[in-house]
Design a protein around this motif. Structure first.
Motif, PDB file in Angstrom:
ATOM      1  N   ALA A 140     -11.490   4.559  -3.998  1.00  0.00           N
ATOM      2  CA  ALA A 140     -10.631   4.523  -3.303  1.00  0.00           C
ATOM      3  C   ALA A 140      -9.727   4.528  -2.987  1.00  0.00           C
ATOM      4  CB  ALA A 140     -11.772   4.397  -1.370  1.00  0.00           C
ATOM      5  N   ILE A 141      -9.154   3.864  -3.642  1.00  0.00           N
ATOM      6  CA  ILE A 141      -7.587   2.204  -4.084  1.00  0.00           C
ATOM      7  C   ILE A 141      -6.680   3.366  -4.597  1.00  0.00           C
ATOM      8  CG2 ILE A 141      -8.840   0.378  -4.550  1.00  0.00           C
ATOM      9  CD1 ILE A 141      -7.705   0.876  -7.388  1.00  0.00           C
ATOM     10  N   ALA A 142      -5.395   3.319  -4.045  1.00  0.00           N
ATOM     11  CA  ALA A 142      -3.423   3.964  -4.741  1.00  0.00           C
ATOM     12  C   ALA A 142      -3.570   3.149  -5.773  1.00  0.00           C
ATOM     13  CB  ALA A 142      -2.565   3.065  -3.077  1.00  0.00           C
ATOM     14  N   THR A 143      -3.524   4.369  -6.929  1.00  0.00           N
ATOM     15  CA  THR A 143      -3.795   4.099  -8.808  1.00  0.00           C
ATOM     16  C   THR A 143      -1.864   4.591  -8.755  1.00  0.00           C
ATOM     17  OG1 THR A 143      -3.884   5.901  -9.084  1.00  0.00           O
ATOM     18  CG2 THR A 143      -4.965   3.904  -8.541  1.00  0.00           C
ATOM     19  N   LEU A 144      -1.536   3.915  -9.204  1.00  0.00           N
ATOM     20  CA  LEU A 144       0.354   4.308 -10.313  1.00  0.00           C
ATOM     21  C   LEU A 144       0.138   5.845 -10.543  1.00  0.00           C
ATOM     22  CD1 LEU A 144       2.473   3.314  -9.159  1.00  0.00           C
ATOM     23  CD2 LEU A 144       2.716   1.577 -11.577  1.00  0.00           C
ATOM     24  N   GLY A 145      -1.018   5.438 -11.546  1.00  0.00           N
ATOM     25  CA  GLY A 145      -0.947   6.878 -12.284  1.00  0.00           C
ATOM     26  C   GLY A 145      -0.840   8.429 -12.085  1.00  0.00           C
ATOM     27  N   SER A 146      -1.483   8.165 -10.582  1.00  0.00           N
ATOM     28  CA  SER A 146      -1.813   9.339  -9.529  1.00  0.00           C
ATOM     29  C   SER A 146      -0.399   9.072  -9.067  1.00  0.00           C
ATOM     30  CB  SER A 146      -3.045   8.828  -8.657  1.00  0.00           C
ATOM     31  OG  SER A 146      -3.086   9.555  -7.912  1.00  0.00           O
ATOM     32  N   SER A 147       0.496   8.714  -8.864  1.00  0.00           N
ATOM     33  CA  SER A 147       1.372   8.160  -8.622  1.00  0.00           C
ATOM     34  C   SER A 147       2.211   9.471  -9.205  1.00  0.00           C
ATOM     35  CB  SER A 147       1.772   7.036  -7.245  1.00  0.00           C
ATOM     36  OG  SER A 147       1.856   6.703  -6.591  1.00  0.00           O
ATOM     37  N   ALA A 165       0.800  -1.573  -0.111  1.00  0.00           N
ATOM     38  CA  ALA A 165       0.102  -0.023   0.197  1.00  0.00           C
ATOM     39  C   ALA A 165       0.582   0.981  -0.126  1.00  0.00           C
ATOM     40  CB  ALA A 165      -0.905   0.041   1.303  1.00  0.00           C
ATOM     41  N   TRP A 166       0.401   2.618  -0.492  1.00  0.00           N
ATOM     42  CA  TRP A 166       0.857   3.667  -0.371  1.00  0.00           C
ATOM     43  C   TRP A 166       0.060   4.771  -0.091  1.00  0.00           C
ATOM     44  CZ3 TRP A 166       1.316   0.692  -4.663  1.00  0.00           C
ATOM     45  CH2 TRP A 166       0.508   1.543  -6.388  1.00  0.00           C
ATOM     46  N   GLY A 167       0.771   6.241   0.195  1.00  0.00           N
ATOM     47  CA  GLY A 167      -1.005   6.685   0.934  1.00  0.00           C
ATOM     48  C   GLY A 167      -1.925   6.146   1.772  1.00  0.00           C
ATOM     49  N   GLY A 168      -1.700   5.370   2.457  1.00  0.00           N
ATOM     50  CA  GLY A 168      -2.905   4.296   3.537  1.00  0.00           C
ATOM     51  C   GLY A 168      -3.757   3.461   2.522  1.00  0.00           C
ATOM     52  N   ARG A 169      -3.497   3.224   0.898  1.00  0.00           N
ATOM     53  CA  ARG A 169      -4.784   2.487   0.823  1.00  0.00           C
ATOM     54  C   ARG A 169      -3.534   1.687  -0.376  1.00  0.00           C
ATOM     55  NH1 ARG A 169      -8.392   6.101  -0.001  1.00  0.00           N
ATOM     56  NH2 ARG A 169      -8.412   7.692   0.568  1.00  0.00           N
ATOM     57  N   LYS A 170      -4.557   0.229  -0.496  1.00  0.00           N
ATOM     58  CA  LYS A 170      -3.935  -0.913  -1.053  1.00  0.00           C
ATOM     59  C   LYS A 170      -3.987  -0.364  -2.587  1.00  0.00           C
ATOM     60  CE  LYS A 170      -4.749  -5.869  -1.613  1.00  0.00           C
ATOM     61  NZ  LYS A 170      -5.621  -6.848  -1.166  1.00  0.00           N
ATOM     62  N   GLY A 171      -2.793  -0.544  -3.547  1.00  0.00           N
ATOM     63  CA  GLY A 171      -2.252  -0.511  -4.707  1.00  0.00           C
ATOM     64  C   GLY A 171      -2.036  -1.658  -5.746  1.00  0.00           C
ATOM     65  N   VAL A 172      -1.991  -3.002  -4.787  1.00  0.00           N
ATOM     66  CA  VAL A 172      -1.099  -3.924  -5.231  1.00  0.00           C
ATOM     67  C   VAL A 172      -2.068  -5.573  -4.945  1.00  0.00           C
ATOM     68  CG1 VAL A 172       1.043  -5.678  -6.174  1.00  0.00           C
ATOM     69  CG2 VAL A 172       0.974  -3.118  -5.884  1.00  0.00           C
ATOM     70  N   GLY A 173      -2.454  -6.298  -5.705  1.00  0.00           N
ATOM     71  CA  GLY A 173      -3.267  -7.108  -5.506  1.00  0.00           C
ATOM     72  C   GLY A 173      -2.273  -8.453  -5.723  1.00  0.00           C
ATOM     73  N   SER A 174      -2.724  -9.665  -5.106  1.00  0.00           N
ATOM     74  CA  SER A 174      -1.730 -10.655  -5.407  1.00  0.00           C
ATOM     75  C   SER A 174      -2.271 -12.107  -4.747  1.00  0.00           C
ATOM     76  CB  SER A 174      -0.501 -11.212  -5.134  1.00  0.00           C
ATOM     77  OG  SER A 174      -0.252 -10.140  -3.557  1.00  0.00           O
ATOM     78  N   ALA A 175      -2.363 -13.158  -5.588  1.00  0.00           N
ATOM     79  CA  ALA A 175      -2.585 -14.271  -4.875  1.00  0.00           C
ATOM     80  C   ALA A 175      -1.686 -15.797  -5.070  1.00  0.00           C
ATOM     81  CB  ALA A 175      -4.341 -14.636  -5.333  1.00  0.00           C
ATOM     82  N   GLN A 176      -1.639 -16.405  -5.376  1.00  0.00           N
ATOM     83  CA  GLN A 176      -1.080 -17.563  -5.404  1.00  0.00           C
ATOM     84  C   GLN A 176      -1.967 -18.786  -4.979  1.00  0.00           C
ATOM     85  OE1 GLN A 176       2.907 -18.710  -3.434  1.00  0.00           O
ATOM     86  NE2 GLN A 176       3.385 -16.262  -3.628  1.00  0.00           N
ATOM     87  N   ARG A 177      -1.376 -19.853  -6.477  1.00  0.00           N
ATOM     88  CA  ARG A 177      -1.825 -20.832  -6.458  1.00  0.00           C
ATOM     89  C   ARG A 177      -1.089 -22.117  -6.130  1.00  0.00           C
ATOM     90  NH1 ARG A 177      -7.290 -23.800  -7.216  1.00  0.00           N
ATOM     91  NH2 ARG A 177      -6.456 -26.205  -7.268  1.00  0.00           N
ATOM     92  N   ARG A 178      -0.452 -23.236  -5.926  1.00  0.00           N
ATOM     93  CA  ARG A 178      -0.111 -24.407  -5.430  1.00  0.00           C
ATOM     94  C   ARG A 178      -0.371 -25.196  -5.805  1.00  0.00           C
ATOM     95  NH1 ARG A 178       5.141 -22.651  -1.981  1.00  0.00           N
ATOM     96  NH2 ARG A 178       5.079 -20.516  -2.196  1.00  0.00           N
ATOM     97  N   THR A 179       0.268 -26.454  -6.841  1.00  0.00           N
ATOM     98  CA  THR A 179       0.256 -27.275  -7.427  1.00  0.00           C
ATOM     99  C   THR A 179       1.016 -28.435  -7.792  1.00  0.00           C
ATOM    100  OG1 THR A 179      -2.203 -26.660  -8.436  1.00  0.00           O
ATOM    101  CG2 THR A 179      -1.699 -28.440  -9.475  1.00  0.00           C
ATOM    102  N   ARG A 180       0.739 -29.313  -7.235  1.00  0.00           N
ATOM    103  CA  ARG A 180       2.446 -30.331  -7.501  1.00  0.00           C
ATOM    104  C   ARG A 180       3.266 -29.830  -8.397  1.00  0.00           C
ATOM    105  NH1 ARG A 180      -1.098 -34.416  -8.504  1.00  0.00           N
ATOM    106  NH2 ARG A 180      -3.580 -34.366  -8.886  1.00  0.00           N
ATOM    107  N   GLY A 181       3.635 -28.977  -7.159  1.00  0.00           N
ATOM    108  CA  GLY A 181       5.245 -28.641  -6.892  1.00  0.00           C
ATOM    109  C   GLY A 181       5.148 -27.978  -8.044  1.00  0.00           C
ATOM    110  N   ARG A 182       4.083 -27.457  -8.404  1.00  0.00           N
ATOM    111  CA  ARG A 182       4.123 -25.016  -9.256  1.00  0.00           C
ATOM    112  C   ARG A 182       3.635 -24.851  -8.341  1.00  0.00           C
ATOM    113  NH1 ARG A 182       6.567 -25.037 -13.626  1.00  0.00           N
ATOM    114  NH2 ARG A 182       5.894 -24.545 -14.893  1.00  0.00           N
ATOM    115  N   VAL A 183       3.382 -23.670  -8.666  1.00  0.00           N
ATOM    116  CA  VAL A 183       3.399 -22.298  -8.005  1.00  0.00           C
ATOM    117  C   VAL A 183       2.679 -21.741  -9.373  1.00  0.00           C
ATOM    118  CG1 VAL A 183       4.239 -19.255  -6.428  1.00  0.00           C
ATOM    119  CG2 VAL A 183       4.914 -22.003  -6.527  1.00  0.00           C
ATOM    120  N   LEU A 184       1.861 -20.762  -9.295  1.00  0.00           N
ATOM    121  CA  LEU A 184       1.036 -19.219  -9.973  1.00  0.00           C
ATOM    122  C   LEU A 184       1.151 -18.101  -8.880  1.00  0.00           C
ATOM    123  CD1 LEU A 184      -0.254 -18.298 -12.710  1.00  0.00           C
ATOM    124  CD2 LEU A 184      -2.815 -19.449 -12.103  1.00  0.00           C
TER     125      LEU A 184
END
Lengths: 243, 131
Positions: A181-188, A147-166
């Motif tokens: 109300a989120i943080a955006t890189l264009g605004s920065s 987050a920056w400026g008190g707002r979230k700007g990056v989302g992320s999640a993982q999947r782990r399957t049979r020894g592999r990661v996405l």
């Protein structure tokens, strides 16, 4: 230096985007791969375990898919979407999930600096972007989020399957009606940003952080075929409404 | 040393065989990888219904932590005869006791062995390489 592929598929259809990520996840012989992509039309992706009815924004997006990765819904418009797929034994992902987030998010934070955003891990602090009732990823923060400026700007999640990661990631360049109300890189940066230039910065940061060398590549013919075969499921009503 | 009264998969599931019944769960290492000691980070577990058949190595369910979804793989094949109903609402059991109270499913075995199964010592080597 470890060799990674860099695949760019900007403006790709939603089923293809999800199908190609699954193809890369399932292929144990695939080299470590960074995908940089965007969506046409704008697409709302549900988290793997989310209930369809808990995300009212589904009616306001150009298309809807359900991701393989967990977490909240994301409206993919005016953003850089990326995926990292590799073996779970890769030094980038080896060990606890939380540690791998910290490493990857350190690289993302370095990339964001190029655009004037000083991002930090959220920790236990509530954010101004947090909100109830939307089901959106950017309205719910966890200690590992950036987050920056008190707002979230990056989302992320993982999947782990049979020894592999996405690892799915979403860097917001601008807002959408579904993600206020989120943080955006264009605004920065103080200007509109193209996903490709943010992708270039991400590549530089990942290269430096992990000692990687990225080679531009296109999906192989076999990967394209797999993506076309796997893609339709992600928009299938039965899959969308599985929960 | 992890319990030597059962067999393991390198993907961090265990199976304990009693006659023709196999009890399946995930290891402490799998739980630690997902939640790093914060048991509240485990948010969802999707298990099959009794009556479903699973093949050895097949994904029979999925578990979600705050930041990752992971497959649950069957060490051996058979018919699901019982599901630990307590788990879905009390995922902290997996962190507290993955070996006994944290079992996930019981199957009636269609075969009692597979080349993919590891004994406790071999599984310790897998963990040592991944830690």
């Amino acid at each position: 230096m470890t060799e990674w592929r860099r695949i760019e598929t900007f403006g790709a259809p939603p089923g293809f985007n999800m199908g190609l990520d699954e193809a890369l996840l399932l292929d144990e012989a695939a080299p470590p791969t960074l995908r940089l992509y965007s969506w046409e039309p704008d697409t709302l992706s549900l988290g793997y375990f989310q209930r369809f009815v808990d995300v009212p924004g589904t009616s306001q997006a150009g298309a809807v898919v359900r991701r393989l990765t967990g977490g909240g819904a994301i409206h993919h418009t005016d953003e850089l979407t990326f995926s990292l797929t590799t073996n779970a034994s890769d030094p980038v992902y080896r060990g606890p999930v939380a540690d791998s987030y910290a490493r990857v998010h350190a690289a993302i934070a370095q990339a964001l600096l190029e655009f004037g955003a000083t991002a930090e891990l959220v920790g236990e602090v509530p954010l101004a972007s947090d909100g109830e009732g939307t089901g959106m990823c950017f309205h719910k923060s966890t200690p590992l989020d950036l987050a920056w400026g008190g707002r979230k700007g990056v989302g992320s999640a993982q999947r782990r399957t049979r020894g592999r990661v996405l690892h799915h990631g979403s860097i917001k360049l601008g807002t959408s009606a579904l993600e206020g109300a989120i943080a955006t890189l264009g605004s920065s940066a103080g200007r509109p940003l193209d996903p490709a230039e943010v992708g270039d910065a991400l590549v530089r940061a990942l290269s430096e952080q992990f000692g990687l060398r990225f080679t531009p590549a296109a999906p192989t013919a076999a990967e394209r075929r797999a993506a076309e075969a796997l893609g339709p499921r992600y928009q299938d009503p039965a899959f969308l409404h599985r929960r | 040393m992890r319990p030597d009264d059962r067999k393991y998969l390198s993907s961090h599931e265990w199976i304990k065989i009693d006659g023709d019944i196999g009890t399946i769960g995930i290891t402490d290492f799998a739980v630690q990888e997902l939640c790093s000691g914060n048991e509240s980070d485990l948010v969802y577990c999707d298990l099959p219904e009794a009556g479903r058949s699973v093949e050895a190595g097949e994904t029979f369910g999925e578990i979600e932590s705050v930041k990752a979804v992971a497959d649950l793989n069957a060490p051996l094949g058979g018919e699901v005869i019982e599901v630990n109903a307590a788990i879905e609402d009390h995922l902290e059991i997996l962190a507290d006791d993955p070996w006994e109270r944290g079992w996930l499913i019981k199957i009636k075995l269609s075969a009692k062995t597979s080349d993919a199964l590891l004994d406790a010592a071999a599984y310790e080597e897998v963990v040592a390489q991944e830690a």
